[in-house]
Design a protein around this motif. Structure first.
Motif, PDB file in Angstrom:
ATOM      1  N   GLY A 389      13.416 -37.535   2.863  1.00 31.35           N
ATOM      2  CA  GLY A 389      14.686 -36.851   3.014  1.00 31.35           C
ATOM      3  C   GLY A 389      15.392 -36.614   1.704  1.00 31.35           C
ATOM      4  N   HIS A 390      16.375 -35.736   1.773  1.00 33.85           N
ATOM      5  CA  HIS A 390      17.229 -35.447   0.614  1.00 33.85           C
ATOM      6  C   HIS A 390      18.671 -35.505   1.070  1.00 33.85           C
ATOM      7  CE1 HIS A 390      17.932 -34.018  -3.449  1.00 33.85           C
ATOM      8  NE2 HIS A 390      18.821 -33.168  -2.970  1.00 33.85           N
ATOM      9  N   LEU A 391      19.508 -36.244   0.349  1.00 34.16           N
ATOM     10  CA  LEU A 391      20.909 -36.416   0.685  1.00 34.16           C
ATOM     11  C   LEU A 391      21.765 -35.986  -0.491  1.00 34.16           C
ATOM     12  CD1 LEU A 391      19.144 -39.105   1.776  1.00 34.16           C
ATOM     13  CD2 LEU A 391      21.314 -39.519   2.933  1.00 34.16           C
ATOM     14  N   LEU A 398      22.700 -28.929  -4.421  1.00 36.84           N
ATOM     15  CA  LEU A 398      21.587 -29.534  -3.709  1.00 36.84           C
ATOM     16  C   LEU A 398      20.679 -30.335  -4.640  1.00 36.84           C
ATOM     17  CD1 LEU A 398      19.851 -29.793  -1.128  1.00 36.84           C
ATOM     18  CD2 LEU A 398      18.754 -27.635  -1.761  1.00 36.84           C
ATOM     19  N   ASP A 399      20.426 -29.818  -5.826  1.00 37.96           N
ATOM     20  CA  ASP A 399      19.472 -30.473  -6.719  1.00 37.96           C
ATOM     21  C   ASP A 399      20.041 -31.708  -7.407  1.00 37.96           C
ATOM     22  OD1 ASP A 399      21.252 -29.221  -8.357  1.00 37.96           O
ATOM     23  OD2 ASP A 399      19.771 -28.136  -9.561  1.00 37.96           O
ATOM     24  N   GLU A 400      21.297 -32.056  -7.138  1.00 40.14           N
ATOM     25  CA  GLU A 400      21.882 -33.250  -7.747  1.00 40.14           C
ATOM     26  C   GLU A 400      22.053 -34.380  -6.731  1.00 40.14           C
ATOM     27  OE1 GLU A 400      25.413 -32.450  -9.887  1.00 40.14           O
ATOM     28  OE2 GLU A 400      24.466 -31.047 -11.302  1.00 40.14           O
ATOM     29  N   GLY A 401      21.354 -34.272  -5.623  1.00 42.01           N
ATOM     30  CA  GLY A 401      21.420 -35.325  -4.619  1.00 42.01           C
ATOM     31  C   GLY A 401      20.390 -36.413  -4.874  1.00 42.01           C
ATOM     32  N   THR A 402      20.069 -37.154  -3.812  1.00 42.32           N
ATOM     33  CA  THR A 402      19.107 -38.251  -3.876  1.00 42.32           C
ATOM     34  C   THR A 402      17.948 -37.963  -2.934  1.00 42.32           C
ATOM     35  OG1 THR A 402      20.805 -39.887  -4.409  1.00 42.32           O
ATOM     36  CG2 THR A 402      18.757 -40.709  -3.455  1.00 42.32           C
ATOM     37  N   THR A 403      16.740 -38.052  -3.459  1.00 42.99           N
ATOM     38  CA  THR A 403      15.547 -37.930  -2.624  1.00 42.99           C
ATOM     39  C   THR A 403      15.113 -39.324  -2.183  1.00 42.99           C
ATOM     40  OG1 THR A 403      14.838 -35.932  -3.771  1.00 42.99           O
ATOM     41  CG2 THR A 403      13.164 -37.125  -2.537  1.00 42.99           C
TER      42      THR A 403
END
Length: 413
Positions: A389-391, A398-403
Motif C-alpha cells: 500500500g501507499h499512504l 502522492l510521491d511524498e507518502g509512505t509505501t
C-alpha cells in the motif's frame, strides 16, 4: 398350612444356594446397579477449536487460539526503509452455552504487546477484550450484556481474522468505534424473514477496560442491516463460499458518545486540558457477494462539540483546548477469488476528508491505496496474506507518502 411353609422355606433355601454360587445373580435379583452417566462429547472443528459438550447438550464450552505473525517494511519519502516483525494479535477464545441452548457466553483474552497496549515497556490495558452474555430466548429480542465491539461500521464489526487484507483500513483507525461495557437488544433475523437485523443499546462511554471511572456520559448506539436477496454470512470480507446467487447486505448505524473523555470517543488518549467531547457518528455500508467476487463500501461521518476541562500548565496558564473530530471517511474494496484455487486478489481505497478549517477539527486528512494477495490454505483458519500500500496526507503530493509492504500468517487452532 404346614405344606405352604415348607415350600416357602425350600424356595428361600434355593435362592440362598444360588446366591452363594453366583453373587452376580443375587445382586441382579435383589437390586439393579446404577447406570454409568453418559460421557461428554468432545469435537474439533477447523478454525473453531475444540468443543466439550455435556451429554444432554445443555452445556458446552468451545476453546480456540488465534495468532498473527507479521513482517512489515515501511519506506517513507526521502528516508531509509524500516523493517519490523510483530505479533499483532495473540488471543484465547472461550465461548459456549450454559443451562440450555438459549444462554450463550463469550470470553476473549488478548496477550500480544499490541493487544496489551505496551508503551515504553509498560502494559496499559488488561488482557480482557470481550466478556459477553446473551439470552436468546426471544428471536426478536435477544439480550446482550458485557464488554464487546459496538456495532457501528462493518469493517470493525468483522473479526480481524476475517479480512481480505492484513489489517483494517485507515478509515476504521480514524473513525471506527471500539469496545465498551454495554447492554443491548438485538435480533439476527427480525420477524423471521431472513432479511432484517438490528442492534439497539447503551454503553458506559468509557471504552475498553471501562466501568471503573466516574464519567457520567454514556454511549447510545443502533444499527440496522437489510439483506434484500436473502440471509448469508456477511461478517467476512471474501466470498469464500462462492455464492452462485448474488447476496447483498446493507447497513445503517449511529452512535452518540456523551461527554467522551478520549480523543476518538471510545478510543485514543485523554484530552490534555481534561475536558470532554460530545461525539456523533453515522455510518452507511454495503457488502456484495457473487461467485467469488466481493465488493464493499463504507461511509462514516463524525461531528462533535468540545467541553474544556480547565487544566493548567506548570506556569498556571490554561492548557490549549484541542478541537473535536469533524469530517468524513470513505472506503471502497474489491476482491476476486480465483476460479478453482483458494487465492484472492484485492484492492482497497480509503480516505478521510474534512470540510472545515484545520483549527476546527482534529481529524487528519489521509489517503490509502492498497493491493492484496491472500492464500486461504484452510479458509480463515489458516491463511497467508501479502498487501502493498501507499499512504499520504490529503494536502501532500502522492510521491511524498509512505509505501508499506506487509506479510502475515494468520492461524486459528
Amino acid at each position: 398350612m404346614g405344606w405352604m411353609n415348607s415350600v416357602a422355606l425350600g424356595a428361600m433355601a434355593s435362592v440362598s444356594i444360588a446366591a452363594l454360587a453366583s453373587p452376580g445373580l443375587a445382586a441382579a435379583q435383589t437390586s439393579s446397579a446404577p447406570e454409568a452417566a453418559p460421557a461428554p462429547r468432545v469435537t474439533f472443528d477447523r478454525g473453531q477449536g475444540m468443543e466439550i459438550e455435556s451429554a444432554d447438550g445443555q452445556h458446552a464450552v468451545r476453546m480456540s487460539l488465534r495468532g498473527q505473525g507479521r513482517a512489515t517494511v515501511e519506506a517513507p519519502h526521502a528516508r531509509e526503509p524500516a523493517v519490523g516483525f510483530t505479533i499483532p494479535r495473540a488471543r484465547l477464545n472461550l465461548s459456549g452455552r450454559v443451562f440450555g441452548y438459549e444462554n450463550h457466553f463469550k470470553v476473549q483474552l488478548a496477550f500480544s504487546p499490541t493487544d496489551l497496549g505496551v508503551r515504553d515497556g509498560l502494559v496499559t490495558r488488561t488482557p480482557l477484550l470481550d466478556y459477553v452474555f446473551e439470552l436468546r430466548h426471544l428471536r426478536d429480542l435477544i439480550l446482550r450484556v458485557g464488554q464487546y465491539k459496538l456495532p457501528l461500521n462493518r469493517e470493525r464489526i468483522m473479526s480481524s481474522g476475517a479480512l481480505s487484507f492484513v489489517d483494517r483500513s485507515l478509515v476504521d483507525a480514524e473513525l471506527g468505534m471500539d469496545r465498551d461495557l454495554a447492554v443491548e437488544v438485538r435480533s439476527s433475523d427480525l420477524f423471521g424473514l431472513g432479511r432484517l437485523r438490528y442492534h439497539l443499546g447503551i454503553g458506559s462511554g468509557e471504552g475498553r477496560d471501562g466501568g471503573v471511572g466516574t464519567n457520567a456520559g454514556l454511549t447510545y448506539f443502533g444499527r440496522v442491516e437489510v439483506l434484500p436477496l436473502g440471509s448469508f454470512r456477511d461478517h467476512q470480507e471474501p466470498d469464500l463460499a462462492r455464492h452462485a446467487e448474488p447476496r447483498l447486505s446493507l447497513g445503517f448505524a449511529f452512535a452518540f458518545v456523551d461527554d467522551a473523555a478520549r480523543s476518538q470517543g471510545l478510543r485514543g488518549d485523554p484530552f490534555s486540558d481534561g475536558g470532554t467531547t460530545d461525539q456523533q457518528l453515522y455510518c452507511a455500508d454495503l457488502l456484495f457477494f457473487a461467485r467469488g467476487l466481493s465488493a464493499q463500501l463504507e461511509v462514516l461521518y463524525t461531528d462533535g462539540h468540545r467541553s474544556p476541562g480547565g487544566a493548567l500548565d506548570e506556569a498556571g496558564a490554561p492548557l490549549p483546548v484541542s478541537p473535536p473530530r469533524r469530517g468524513l471517511g470513505a472506503l471502497a474494496r474489491l476482491g476476486w477469488l480465483l476460479p478453482d484455487v483458494p487465492i484472492e486478489l484485492g484492492a482497497r481505497f480509503a480516505i478521510t476528508q474534512t470540510f472545515v478549517a484545520p483549527e476546527e477539527t482534529a481529524l487528519p486528512e489521509r489517503r490509502e491505496v492498497t493491493g492484496a494477495l491472500s492464500w486461504y490454505a484452510s479458509g480463515h483458519a489458516l491463511k497467508l496474506q501479502l498487501d502493498v500500500g501507499h499512504l499520504w496526507t490529503g494536502d501532500g503530493p502522492l510521491d511524498e507518502g509512505t509505501t508499506r509492504v506487509r506479510l502475515q500468517l494468520d492461524a486459528t487452532l
